[in-house]
Design an enzyme around this catalytic site. Structure first.
Site, PDB file in Angstrom:
ATOM      1  N   ASP A  78       3.668  -1.300   5.760  1.00  0.00           N
ATOM      2  CA  ASP A  78       2.336  -1.487   5.441  1.00  0.00           C
ATOM      3  C   ASP A  78       1.956  -1.285   4.144  1.00  0.00           C
ATOM      4  OD1 ASP A  78       2.185   1.181   5.630  1.00  0.00           O
ATOM      5  OD2 ASP A  78       0.907   1.281   7.174  1.00  0.00           O
TER       6      ASP A  78
ATOM      7  N   LYS B  96       5.857  -6.714   9.949  1.00  0.00           N
ATOM      8  CA  LYS B  96       5.424  -5.460  10.144  1.00  0.00           C
ATOM      9  C   LYS B  96       5.358  -5.014  11.959  1.00  0.00           C
ATOM     10  CE  LYS B  96       2.194  -1.945  10.259  1.00  0.00           C
ATOM     11  NZ  LYS B  96       1.017  -1.597  11.099  1.00  0.00           N
TER      12      LYS B  96
END
Length: 214
Positions: A139, A121
């Site tokens: 996320d 991420k």
DNA sequence: AACTCGGGGCA
DNA sequence: TGCCCAGAGTT
């Protein structure tokens, strides 16, 4: 409504109703951005913004940070989430930047994720902001909202699966905006436990709304 | 796949 | 005081 039709409606929404956000780069160099994004894991931006001025004042480069010790660095970030881990990560990360990357920020996902504290991420955020690559950082907000809308299969189990489906179907020029929108939508409208569908502008192509008839 | 790492915000 | 938030690394 098919998935293809949902994506068409999604892209139509961006092209007509969602302008490119004015993302002023609030960091003066790539190292600052990298550090800020690593600190951001499991933590809000407001808390990060409290510690970064002093942090970047006293540790402005990988060299400064790499030559410091745990007890020197820790006090600067004690108020963010997981300060022990992040202090260790930043020390190891800055050493690696100095020793293996000539004190520059790597450009590929593979190299970035080899840095301590940088996962998939975080790496996607870096290449997106720093190098303008059409990367989708998944996320929990992006994960949840994408599945609710029906942009990805309901069986998707990992953030990587969601990421691959999104980048496959969203045109490159809309990836950045879509990412920004999904996060804000997840934070303020499409809440985890109680979705605020009455505030939502796109219920006309939302799978969750369609199924639950709210 | 499940677990651990920890703070701040807020009721 | 207790619940809520939100990724990376390790086992």
């Amino acid at each position: 409504m098919t998935k293809k039709e949902r994506y068409e409606a999604f892209v139509k929404y961006f092209s007509e109703s969602y302008p490119q956000p004015e993302t002023e780069l609030q960091y003066s160099n790539p190292f600052e951005l990298l550090v800020a994004v690593v600190l951001s894991a499991q933590c809000t931006d407001a808390r990060i913004n409290k510690v970064t001025p002093a942090l970047f004042r006293d540790f402005p480069t990988p060299e400064y940070m790499a030559s410091s010790h745990f007890d020197e660095l820790f006090p600067y970030i004690r108020s963010v989430s997981y300060p022990n881990n992040k202090t260790k990560h930043l020390l190891a990360l800055s050493k690696k930047l100095v020793e293996e990357f000539n004190s520059e920020i790597p450009t590929t996902i593979k190299e970035l994720t080899s840095l301590q504290g940088v996962g998939r991420k975080t790496a996607n955020v870096i290449v997106s902001v720093l190098y303008n690559q059409p990367a989708m950082a998944v996320d929990t907000h992006v994960f949840r909202v994408s599945k609710r809308l029906g942009l990805v299969t309901q069986t998707a189990k990992t953030p990587l699966e969601v990421e691959r489906q999104l980048v496959k179907h969203i045109p490159e020029e809309y990836i950045s905006r879509a990412h920004h929108w999904l996060i804000l939508h997840g934070r303020y409208v499409c809440l985890a436990r109680k979705p605020q569908c009455e505030k939502c502008e796109i219920i006309h192509f939302c799978k969750y709304f369609e199924k639950n008839k709210l």
